[in-house]
Design a protein around this motif. Structure first.
Motif, PDB file in Angstrom:
ATOM      1  N   ARG A  60      27.818 113.520  48.290  1.00  0.00           N
ATOM      2  CA  ARG A  60      28.481 113.403  49.605  1.00  0.00           C
ATOM      3  C   ARG A  60      27.752 112.382  50.474  1.00  0.00           C
ATOM      4  N   ARG A  61      26.442 112.331  50.330  1.00  0.00           N
ATOM      5  CA  ARG A  61      25.661 111.363  51.122  1.00  0.00           C
ATOM      6  C   ARG A  61      26.072 109.934  50.739  1.00  0.00           C
ATOM      7  N   ALA A  62      26.195 109.685  49.432  1.00  0.00           N
ATOM      8  CA  ALA A  62      26.627 108.355  48.967  1.00  0.00           C
ATOM      9  C   ALA A  62      28.040 108.065  49.466  1.00  0.00           C
ATOM     10  N   MET A  63      28.904 109.075  49.443  1.00  0.00           N
ATOM     11  CA  MET A  63      30.283 108.887  49.920  1.00  0.00           C
ATOM     12  C   MET A  63      30.313 108.566  51.406  1.00  0.00           C
ATOM     13  N   PRO A  95      28.772 118.294  41.179  1.00  0.00           N
ATOM     14  CA  PRO A  95      30.051 117.743  41.606  1.00  0.00           C
ATOM     15  C   PRO A  95      30.880 117.250  40.423  1.00  0.00           C
ATOM     16  N   CYS A  96      32.194 117.195  40.655  1.00  0.00           N
ATOM     17  CA  CYS A  96      33.110 116.608  39.679  1.00  0.00           C
ATOM     18  C   CYS A  96      34.172 115.830  40.454  1.00  0.00           C
ATOM     19  N   LEU A  97      34.371 114.596  40.052  1.00  0.00           N
ATOM     20  CA  LEU A  97      35.346 113.745  40.737  1.00  0.00           C
ATOM     21  C   LEU A  97      36.651 113.748  39.946  1.00  0.00           C
ATOM     22  N   ARG A  98      37.719 114.152  40.616  1.00  0.00           N
ATOM     23  CA  ARG A  98      39.043 114.117  39.985  1.00  0.00           C
ATOM     24  C   ARG A  98      39.683 112.765  40.300  1.00  0.00           C
ATOM     25  N   ILE A  99      40.001 112.015  39.255  1.00  0.00           N
ATOM     26  CA  ILE A  99      40.563 110.670  39.425  1.00  0.00           C
ATOM     27  C   ILE A  99      41.971 110.663  38.860  1.00  0.00           C
ATOM     28  N   GLU A 100      42.932 110.513  39.761  1.00  0.00           N
ATOM     29  CA  GLU A 100      44.335 110.493  39.325  1.00  0.00           C
ATOM     30  C   GLU A 100      44.709 109.068  38.948  1.00  0.00           C
ATOM     31  N   LYS A 101      45.151 108.894  37.720  1.00  0.00           N
ATOM     32  CA  LYS A 101      45.567 107.553  37.273  1.00  0.00           C
ATOM     33  C   LYS A 101      47.081 107.553  37.144  1.00  0.00           C
ATOM     34  N   ASP A 102      47.654 106.416  36.703  1.00  0.00           N
ATOM     35  CA  ASP A 102      49.113 106.316  36.640  1.00  0.00           C
ATOM     36  C   ASP A 102      49.737 107.434  35.805  1.00  0.00           C
ATOM     37  N   ASP A 103      49.182 107.648  34.593  1.00  0.00           N
ATOM     38  CA  ASP A 103      49.814 108.659  33.747  1.00  0.00           C
ATOM     39  C   ASP A 103      48.803 109.662  33.176  1.00  0.00           C
ATOM     40  N   SER A 104      47.655 109.775  33.824  1.00  0.00           N
ATOM     41  CA  SER A 104      46.664 110.756  33.362  1.00  0.00           C
ATOM     42  C   SER A 104      45.705 111.106  34.499  1.00  0.00           C
ATOM     43  N   VAL A 105      44.887 112.110  34.257  1.00  0.00           N
ATOM     44  CA  VAL A 105      43.871 112.507  35.234  1.00  0.00           C
ATOM     45  C   VAL A 105      42.530 112.531  34.523  1.00  0.00           C
ATOM     46  N   GLU A 106      41.525 111.898  35.152  1.00  0.00           N
ATOM     47  CA  GLU A 106      40.174 111.915  34.587  1.00  0.00           C
ATOM     48  C   GLU A 106      39.302 112.812  35.456  1.00  0.00           C
ATOM     49  N   TRP A 107      38.458 113.619  34.811  1.00  0.00           N
ATOM     50  CA  TRP A 107      37.516 114.471  35.538  1.00  0.00           C
ATOM     51  C   TRP A 107      36.115 113.947  35.245  1.00  0.00           C
ATOM     52  N   GLU A 110      28.779 114.676  36.644  1.00  0.00           N
ATOM     53  CA  GLU A 110      27.451 114.071  36.827  1.00  0.00           C
ATOM     54  C   GLU A 110      27.389 113.214  38.097  1.00  0.00           C
ATOM     55  N   SER A 111      26.550 113.673  39.027  1.00  0.00           N
ATOM     56  CA  SER A 111      26.435 113.009  40.326  1.00  0.00           C
ATOM     57  C   SER A 111      26.138 111.509  40.185  1.00  0.00           C
ATOM     58  N   SER A 112      25.225 111.140  39.277  1.00  0.00           N
ATOM     59  CA  SER A 112      24.858 109.715  39.155  1.00  0.00           C
ATOM     60  C   SER A 112      26.046 108.898  38.662  1.00  0.00           C
ATOM     61  N   ALA A 113      26.805 109.447  37.719  1.00  0.00           N
ATOM     62  CA  ALA A 113      27.979 108.732  37.193  1.00  0.00           C
ATOM     63  C   ALA A 113      29.045 108.596  38.292  1.00  0.00           C
ATOM     64  N   ILE A 114      29.210 109.635  39.095  1.00  0.00           N
ATOM     65  CA  ILE A 114      30.210 109.600  40.176  1.00  0.00           C
ATOM     66  C   ILE A 114      29.817 108.535  41.201  1.00  0.00           C
ATOM     67  N   ILE A 115      28.539 108.532  41.572  1.00  0.00           N
ATOM     68  CA  ILE A 115      28.077 107.568  42.584  1.00  0.00           C
ATOM     69  C   ILE A 115      28.227 106.136  42.050  1.00  0.00           C
ATOM     70  N   SER A 116      27.852 105.904  40.783  1.00  0.00           N
ATOM     71  CA  SER A 116      28.007 104.554  40.194  1.00  0.00           C
ATOM     72  C   SER A 116      29.471 104.135  40.218  1.00  0.00           C
ATOM     73  N   TYR A 117      30.338 105.068  39.834  1.00  0.00           N
ATOM     74  CA  TYR A 117      31.782 104.756  39.820  1.00  0.00           C
ATOM     75  C   TYR A 117      32.253 104.353  41.223  1.00  0.00           C
ATOM     76  N   LEU A 118      31.863 105.125  42.229  1.00  0.00           N
ATOM     77  CA  LEU A 118      32.321 104.853  43.606  1.00  0.00           C
ATOM     78  C   LEU A 118      31.723 103.535  44.114  1.00  0.00           C
ATOM     79  N   GLU A 119      30.454 103.297  43.768  1.00  0.00           N
ATOM     80  CA  GLU A 119      29.822 102.049  44.228  1.00  0.00           C
ATOM     81  C   GLU A 119      30.509 100.834  43.595  1.00  0.00           C
ATOM     82  N   LYS A 120      30.824 100.945  42.314  1.00  0.00           N
ATOM     83  CA  LYS A 120      31.491  99.813  41.635  1.00  0.00           C
ATOM     84  C   LYS A 120      32.874  99.571  42.224  1.00  0.00           C
TER      85      LYS A 120
END
Ligand SMILES: N[C@@H](CCC(=O)N[C@@H](CS)C(=O)NCC(=O)O)C(=O)O
Length: 123
Positions: A60-63, A95-107, A110-120
C-alpha cells in the motif's frame, strides 16, 4: 493462544500502519489527464489484503507513492472477498493483486512482484 497471537499481530500491524501513515511523504504528481488515464486503468485492478499485514502495508505504501488509488478488498475471515481470493487465486495469502485482462484474470501474489509490476506499468 491463537487469539493472543492474533491480538499481538493486529497491534503490531496497527502500529506499523500508523508509522507508515506518518512517514509516507508525498505521492507522485501527474497531469490531470495522465491521472485520469490511470484511474481508468485502475478499474481493472484490485488489491486483496489484510489491514495489519506488513507485506500489505509495504504494498500500500508503494501504491500511495505511485499515486494509485486502487480498490482494496479485505480478505479477513468472514469477508466474502476471502472466498473470492481463494477461488480465484488458489490460496489465502495477501497481498494479492487481481488483474483483469481482456479475456482472463491474473492473480499476482508476492508483495515484491506486485510492486515491480505496478512500478513498471505506472511510472
Ligand atoms: N512473501 C509474501 C508473504 C505474504 C504473507 O506471508 N502474508 C501473510 C499475511 S502477513 C498471509 O497471507 N498469511 C496467510 C493467512 O494469514 O491466512 C509477500 O511478500 O507477499
Amino acid at each position: 493462544m491463537k487469539l493472543l497471537i492474533n491480538i499481538i499481530r493486529n497491534l503490531l500491524g496497527g502500529l506499523i500502519a500508523a508509522i507508515d501513515f506518518i512517514t509516507r511523504g508525498s505521492k507522485l504528481k501527474r497531469t490531470q489527464e495522465a491521472q485520469e488515464q490511470v484511474t481508468v486503468e485502475l478499474e481493472k485492478l484490485s488489491l486483496y489484503q489484510f489491514f495489519a499485514c506488513p507485506f500489505c502495508i509495504k504494498t500500500r505504501r508503494a501504491m500511495y507513492k505511485l499515486n494509485l488509488p486502487m480498490v482494496k478488498r479485505n480478505a479477513s475471515e468472514g469477508s466474502p472477498y476471502r472466498d473470492e481470493l481463494l477461488q480465484g487465486g488458489g490460496k489465502i495469502q495477501t497481498p494479492c493483486l487481481r488483474i483483469e485482462k481482456d479475456d482472463s484474470v491474473e492473480w499476482l501474489y508476492e508483495s515484491s512482484a506486485i510492486i515491480s509490476y505496478l512500478e513498471k506499468r505506472f511510472v
